[in-house]
Motif scaffolding. Structure first.
Motif, PDB file in Angstrom:
ATOM      1  N   SER A 198      35.003  53.547  43.203  1.00 21.06           N
ATOM      2  CA  SER A 198      35.114  52.996  41.844  1.00 21.06           C
ATOM      3  C   SER A 198      34.409  51.655  41.742  1.00 21.06           C
ATOM      4  N   PHE A 199      34.549  50.825  42.768  1.00 18.37           N
ATOM      5  CA  PHE A 199      33.812  49.559  42.782  1.00 18.37           C
ATOM      6  C   PHE A 199      32.302  49.827  42.781  1.00 18.37           C
ATOM      7  N   GLY A 208      35.429  44.718  51.914  1.00 20.39           N
ATOM      8  CA  GLY A 208      35.540  44.136  50.579  1.00 20.39           C
ATOM      9  C   GLY A 208      36.516  42.980  50.575  1.00 20.39           C
ATOM     10  N   LEU A 259      41.088  47.614  39.331  1.00 20.30           N
ATOM     11  CA  LEU A 259      40.118  46.941  40.201  1.00 20.30           C
ATOM     12  C   LEU A 259      40.123  45.438  39.967  1.00 20.30           C
ATOM     13  N   ARG A 260      40.273  45.020  38.731  1.00 14.95           N
ATOM     14  CA  ARG A 260      40.321  43.592  38.418  1.00 14.95           C
ATOM     15  C   ARG A 260      41.507  42.930  39.121  1.00 14.95           C
ATOM     16  N   TYR A 271      34.010  39.627  43.533  1.00 15.69           N
ATOM     17  CA  TYR A 271      34.327  40.533  44.640  1.00 15.69           C
ATOM     18  C   TYR A 271      33.068  40.799  45.446  1.00 15.69           C
ATOM     19  N   ILE A 329      31.270  42.980  48.501  1.00 13.34           N
ATOM     20  CA  ILE A 329      31.328  44.220  49.274  1.00 13.34           C
ATOM     21  C   ILE A 329      30.097  44.282  50.172  1.00 13.34           C
ATOM     22  N   SER A 343      37.660  39.158  48.049  1.00 14.44           N
ATOM     23  CA  SER A 343      37.465  38.331  46.856  1.00 14.44           C
ATOM     24  C   SER A 343      36.766  37.029  47.200  1.00 14.44           C
ATOM     25  N   ILE A 385      33.505  44.286  35.976  1.00 16.38           N
ATOM     26  CA  ILE A 385      34.494  45.303  36.343  1.00 16.38           C
ATOM     27  C   ILE A 385      35.354  45.652  35.129  1.00 16.38           C
ATOM     28  N   GLU A 388      30.407  50.327  39.590  1.00 18.87           N
ATOM     29  CA  GLU A 388      30.171  49.149  38.741  1.00 18.87           C
ATOM     30  C   GLU A 388      28.887  48.411  39.105  1.00 18.87           C
ATOM     31  N   TRP A 407      42.761  43.901  41.965  1.00 17.05           N
ATOM     32  CA  TRP A 407      42.350  43.779  43.378  1.00 17.05           C
ATOM     33  C   TRP A 407      41.593  42.475  43.590  1.00 17.05           C
ATOM     34  N   VAL A 408      40.697  42.184  42.677  1.00 16.82           N
ATOM     35  CA  VAL A 408      39.852  40.992  42.811  1.00 16.82           C
ATOM     36  C   VAL A 408      40.683  39.715  42.655  1.00 16.82           C
TER      37      VAL A 408
END
Length: 432
Positions: free
Chosen positions: A272-273, A226, A205-206, A235, A237, A228, A200, A276, A208-209
């Protein structure tokens, strides 16, 4: 929970080294019985995705004294949020971790399947459970008092009891019903994704994780979840969408562009996730008709987990229910004073577990319905129920069973060990 010594020690053969099979092995070993586990795979797979272990499951992991390394590898979500597919918040519970612990005395722990399976396996080995890998079941003989499992390698395994924990495609189920049937498609498939922090690039986003929460996005005919893993280092999903796999294909490599296109107009955080993702697999979601019985007439074969009540992932109860099954079975077998009481223990197991397992299966389909409503009056009514209680203590039926005050308590509040203790205290087994 310490190992006990029943008056009559059973030799138990468990078919399947998935989570339910190893849970049953641990529970039966703690009850003082001798346990052998047969697994068709030549090694326990170092693959998999995330699992949400809810309090009804996590309290068992603590009772079984699994290693601290498992809890170190957990992510404990502090918040749970339900979004409209495009991003707006419909429901949000702050202090989710503290609230769950206060209500149920055990956490929601988000774990990598590999970490949980490894921890269960290590504990089973400590308790003296024997594992035979690369042993695929060929046939099962249960017409005589001592059942015999024959494997494709030519080996035979006999005992006092066979525990069928061999999953959705159970060979034991096929032998028990004398019929070869395939699981039934649900019309959905799952894309399963695991990203590491190294995968990521975005700092947003990082973050979030690194800060574990659960996010659920619900849209027409599909939803996404989603959360962690590994203390905020990975992460997970899951994308639940209409099934496009051909008939007879249970799993296939997914096309990333096709997957991303399904979510083009969804929340930018989610998309966005998905940008990746480098590779993904899609899994057809299937179920089975209910079985009339989980125990053979000879009381020498018993079913648990996906072999008898496969669950869709909409409530994250497949693994938790399999853990419950194993715990109840082992605890009941710890109550017998002689082999003559085995039929009573298995009859009690079916009476305690069958109705609950099948009720959760039905609840998963209801959750799917409420999360997948097409745009229109029903969806608008659902969203109004969500928004009318946003930021308030939830009252009455609620579209997300994760926080519904009518559904959450009977799922999360279940204590498998206590249920056996109360059942046996109220109605002891007849004397042998």
């Amino acid at each position: 929970m310490t190992q006990s010594s029943p008056v009559s020690k059973l030799n138990i053969v468990v078919v399947g080294a998935g989570l339910g099979g190893i849970a049953a092995a641990i529970s039966c070993a703690l009850a003082g019985h001798s346990v052998t586990v047969l697994e068709s795979a030549k090694e326990l797979a170092e693959i998999g995705a995330g699992l949400q272990i809810t309090p009804n499951g996590s309290r068992l992991l603590k009772q079984w004294q699994l290693p601290q390394s498992l809890w170190d590898a957990a992510a404990i979500p502090t918040v749970i949020t339900v979004h409209r597919y495009s991003g707006p918040v419909l429901a949000r519970e702050e202090k989710f971790d503290k609230n769950i612990l206060a209500k149920y005395g055990s956490p929601v722990a988000d774990l990598h399947r590999v970490d949980l399976q490894r921890a269960l396996y290590q504990r089973a080995i400590e308790l003296g459970v024997t594992f035979h890998l690369g042993e695929r079941v060929l046939s099962l003989e249960t017409s005589k008092p001592r059942p015999v499992v024959c494997t494709q390698s030519g080996h035979q395994f006999s005992g006092d009891l066979v525990v069928a924990a061999d999953g959705l495609w159970s060979k034991c189920r096929e032998e028990f019903l004398h019929a070869k049937t395939s699981p039934l498609p649900t019309g959905d498939l799952a894309y399963r994704i695991v990203l590491t922090l190294d995968d990521i690039k975005s700092e947003k986003l990082r973050e979030w994780v690194k800060n574990p929460e659960v996010h659920i996005w619900i849209g027409p005919g599909a939803h996404a979840v989603g959360y962690s893993l590994r203390a905020g280092q990975m992460y997970n999903i899951v994308l639940l969408v209409p099934d496009t796999l051909p008939q007879g294909v249970a799993k296939d490599e997914g096309n990333i562009e096709e997957m991303q296109a399904l979510f083009n107009d969804w929340d930018p955080i989610l998309t966005s996730f998905l940008k990746e993702v480098k590779s993904v697999e899609k899994w057809k979601l299937m179920h089975r008709q209910e079985m009339d019985h989980w125990v053979s007439e000879q009381s020498n074969l018993v079913f648990l987990g996906d072999a008898c009540h496969p669950m869709l992932p909409y409530l994250a109860q497949g693994a938790n229910s399999a853990l419950e099954d194993g715990a109840v079975l082992g605890a009941l077998l710890g109550e017998i004073k002689s082999k003559a009481q085995l039929p009573y223990a298995l009859e009690r197991y079916e009476s305690l577990r069958k109705s609950r397992g099948e009720a959760i299966v039905r609840e998963t389909f209801l959750q799917r319905r409420d999360f997948h409503l097409p745009n229109g009056p029903e969806q608008e009514k659902r969203d109004q129920i969500f928004l009318s209680q946003l930021g308030k203590e939830i009252k009455g039926a609620f579209p997300s069973r994760w926080t519904c005050p009518e559904v959450q308590p009977w799922i999360y509040g279940y204590d498998a060990t206590k249920e056996v203790e109360e059942s046996c205290a109220n109605e002891p087994f007849p004397p042998a």
